[in-house]
Motif scaffolding. Structure first.
Motif, PDB file in Angstrom:
ATOM      1  N   TYR A  54      22.338  57.767 -12.107  1.00 14.65           N
ATOM      2  CA  TYR A  54      21.423  58.849 -12.494  1.00 14.65           C
ATOM      3  C   TYR A  54      22.006  60.190 -12.052  1.00 14.65           C
ATOM      4  O   TYR A  54      21.976  61.167 -12.780  1.00 14.65           O
ATOM      5  CB  TYR A  54      20.039  58.643 -11.869  1.00 14.65           C
ATOM      6  CG  TYR A  54      19.268  57.491 -12.473  1.00 14.65           C
ATOM      7  CD1 TYR A  54      18.380  57.694 -13.523  1.00 14.65           C
ATOM      8  CD2 TYR A  54      19.422  56.188 -11.991  1.00 14.65           C
ATOM      9  CE1 TYR A  54      17.670  56.640 -14.081  1.00 14.65           C
ATOM     10  CE2 TYR A  54      18.732  55.130 -12.542  1.00 14.65           C
ATOM     11  CZ  TYR A  54      17.853  55.360 -13.584  1.00 14.65           C
ATOM     12  OH  TYR A  54      17.164  54.310 -14.135  1.00 14.65           O
ATOM     13  N   GLU A  55      22.542  60.198 -10.808  1.00 11.38           N
ATOM     14  CA  GLU A  55      23.151  61.439 -10.303  1.00 11.38           C
ATOM     15  C   GLU A  55      24.311  61.854 -11.196  1.00 11.38           C
ATOM     16  O   GLU A  55      24.467  63.031 -11.525  1.00 11.38           O
ATOM     17  CB  GLU A  55      23.655  61.235  -8.866  1.00 11.38           C
ATOM     18  CG  GLU A  55      22.538  61.230  -7.838  1.00 11.38           C
ATOM     19  CD  GLU A  55      22.974  60.564  -6.530  1.00 11.38           C
ATOM     20  OE1 GLU A  55      24.196  60.375  -6.338  1.00 11.38           O
ATOM     21  OE2 GLU A  55      22.089  60.219  -5.721  1.00 11.38           O
ATOM     22  N   LEU A  58      23.007  63.351 -14.439  1.00  7.19           N
ATOM     23  CA  LEU A  58      22.320  64.638 -14.236  1.00  7.19           C
ATOM     24  C   LEU A  58      23.301  65.736 -13.825  1.00  7.19           C
ATOM     25  O   LEU A  58      23.015  66.918 -13.971  1.00  7.19           O
ATOM     26  CB  LEU A  58      21.220  64.488 -13.181  1.00  7.19           C
ATOM     27  CG  LEU A  58      20.008  63.685 -13.654  1.00  7.19           C
ATOM     28  CD1 LEU A  58      19.035  63.434 -12.521  1.00  7.19           C
ATOM     29  CD2 LEU A  58      19.307  64.393 -14.813  1.00  7.19           C
ATOM     30  N   LEU A  64      22.509  67.493 -19.980  1.00 12.61           N
ATOM     31  CA  LEU A  64      21.335  68.341 -19.806  1.00 12.61           C
ATOM     32  C   LEU A  64      21.142  69.224 -21.039  1.00 12.61           C
ATOM     33  O   LEU A  64      20.019  69.445 -21.493  1.00 12.61           O
ATOM     34  CB  LEU A  64      21.482  69.190 -18.539  1.00 12.61           C
ATOM     35  CG  LEU A  64      21.549  68.368 -17.251  1.00 12.61           C
ATOM     36  CD1 LEU A  64      21.616  69.283 -16.032  1.00 12.61           C
ATOM     37  CD2 LEU A  64      20.355  67.427 -17.139  1.00 12.61           C
TER      38      LEU A  64
END
Lengths: 269, 284
Positions: A54-55, A58, A64
């Motif tokens: 997830y990091e 992101l 994004l």
């Protein structure tokens, strides 16, 4: 009082149905589970627990940007589609204008026309007019394919409710506009909300239409995922997919709280 | 409340202008382009090319075969779920949970849903490891990137549409008809086969039509689940538009797919219509 064969029948039906529910949810559960694996490859059952996938996604600004673009198109196209769908539904349900049946058929037809054909048509048309692969082309296409979702739920709520309420409003001296805002709108609001939320999600998850008018720098999230999954199947893909599943869960719960999911289901056909 | 024609026309002005500009005209452009060659002269050469050899007819055949199989599978899985939600679940809470389970997949994108099946059907996936553990096979069988995996992926996408359409018709069936049949001594199964199921047929027809048209035009699922080994019409259309930039031939493929689909739908409806007419004639 039930007989023995009836109990067997009931048992078989329940077994088949729950197997169906497992079929519907298993792929989503697997994705969420795999997204937490500590291994470099997809592993089920997951090994250990980590949030690094997830990091990783992101931290990638291109994801994004894609999420931002998808969200912006979804919100803008839903707003426009609502402004198109509600007046159209009003005219179809409450006027005797000639041709309103035809308008209804055409506006609802994107539901059965192949989305890929709508996308191809828009690319070809936009190329001729010079706005191919632009935000405008993406936005317009999304509006076209989500208008039917709003139109049919609003039509269903307009046909269901007691028209004498509107007549009472007018007998008491309200004009058409006032009656709409004070009587009709509050009653059909759940229909509008349900249709708009459905429309929002349909836009948010669309690939078939967007893929024609996307570029490397203008790429909605589902198109980006589609390109990614064709050359890499890894835990980061699972993490991004899982994130979209969380969005779906929130959307379903919101829909249930505000409108009641069983009522929404009754109008989606 | 009646809206006068004058105000109705004003209310419709912007919506109709928008849909004309971004939907109707683009659509007509495709139809026109399919009848033109690259220089813009009128020609039937694009359609001639589709039938020039067996390639596109076989792609068309594969498309309809996979769509038919996944429509049948969606019915077999979706009908019991719809019946269960409407006629078996008693509490509103239970019904809501069932609907949440049906609608949640509908709210995730086709890629994500196909991705789930890639994980499940792979050589090391859950399905294969279960089969091996149960001793049904001694080594993993190739499931992924076959026609079977396309049908599984499509069915997965389509079941929620079938459930919602069938359930909306099942809801409207008058319960007293079912009770009357039971009171007259018909078994539950007999009542279902002779009362509930015939009355739910409009939902089955509508559901299978929706599901079939969605399957025919599906692009994402076949692309991902075929691993490029099977080609369906939507993939050919995208290839022309997105990679080869032959808009005229792409347009002919799109129009061709649309026309054949509409013909099949018309035949299906005709068949259903004639059957119910025969049944009525037999009864009277």
């Amino acid at each position: 009082m039930t007989t023995f064969p009836e109990r067997i029948g009931r048992f078989l039906l329940t077994a088949v149905v729950w197997a169906g529910f497992v079929f519907l949810t298993l792929p989503l559960i697997i994705i969420v589970a795999v997204s937490f694996t500590e291994t470099e490859y997809l592993s089920f059952p997951p090994v250990g627990f980590t949030l690094r996938w997830y990091e990783q996604f992101l931290a990638d600004t291109s994801y994004l940007e894609s999420i931002g673009l998808s969200a912006s198109i979804a919100v803008a196209s839903t707003a426009i589609a609502t402004l198109i769908g509600v007046p159209t539904a009003l005219v179809i349900a409450r006027s005797t204008l000639p041709g309103r049946k035809l308008v209804s058929t055409i506006f609802l037809s994107p539901l059965i026309l192949p989305t890929i054909v709508v996308g191809a048509a828009l690319l070809q048309y936009a190329s001729a007019l010079g706005f191919a692969r632009s935000y405008l082309a993406l936005l317009a296409g999304h509006v076209v394919i989500i208008v039917p979702y709003i139109l049919r739920t609003v039509l269903a709520s307009l046909e269901r409710f007691d028209q004498s309420l509107e007549e009472a409003g007018q007998d008491l001296g309200a004009n058409g506009v006032t009656t709409f805002f004070l009587v009709t709108l509050p009653i059909i609001k759940p229909g509008i909300v349900a249709g708009a939320l459905f429309a929002l999600i349909i836009s948010w998850i669309n690939v078939e239409l967007s893929i024609f008018n996307s570029t490397a720098s203008l790429m909605p999230l589902p198109v980006k995922l589609f390109n990614y999954v064709q050359y890499a199947v890894d835990p980061m893909m699972a993490a991004i997919s899982a994130a979209t599943i969380y969005v779906a869960i929130v959307a379903v719960v919101v829909l249930d709280i505000f409108v009641g999911i069983d009522r929404v289901a009754a109008t989606q056909k | 409340m009646r809206i006068k024609n004058f105000w109705a026309a004003i209310l419709l002005g912007v919506p109709v202008a928008f849909m004309a500009a971004f939907f109707i005209v683009p659509f007509l452009v495709v139809v026109v382009a399919s009848f033109q060659d690259k220089e813009g002269a009128w020609s039937l050469s694009n359609y001639g090319r589709i039938f020039a050899d067996t390639y596109y007819p076989s792609v068309l055949y594969t498309t309809f075969k996979l769509s038919l199989l996944s429509t049948a599978a969606s019915f077999l899985i979706g009908y019991p779920i719809a019946y269960y939600i409407v006629n078996v679940v008693r509490s509103r809470m239970g019904r809501r949970i069932c609907y949440i389970l049906v609608i949640m997949p509908l709210f995730t994108s086709n890629i994500v849903r196909s991705f789930g099946w890639i994980i499940l059907l792979g050589r090391q996936g859950l399905v294969n490891s279960t089969l091996v553990t149960l001793g049904l096979t001694d080594r993993p069988i190739p499931l992924l990137f076959t026609e079977l995996s396309i049908v599984i992926g499509l069915t997965y996408i389509l079941v929620p549409f079938m459930v919602l359409t069938v359930a909306s018709v099942l809801q409207t069936i008058d319960k007293s008809l079912v009770e009357a049949a039971l009171d007259l001594g018909t078994s539950r199964l007999g009542t279902f086969l002779r009362v509930t199921f015939p009355l739910s047929l409009p939902g089955v027809v509508a559901g299978s039509l929706i599901v079939f048209t969605l399957a025919v035009s599906a692009y994402v699922v076949p692309s991902i689940m075929s691993g490029g080994r099977t080609v369906v019409m939507a993939m050919s259309i995208f290839e022309q538009y997105g990679a080869l930039f032959d808009f005229n031939f792409g347009a002919a493929l799109a129009v061709g797919l649309l026309v054949v689909t509409l013909i099949l739908i018309a035949l299906y409806l005709f068949f259903i219509e004639r059957q119910s007419a025969t049944r009525k004639a037999v009864k009277s």
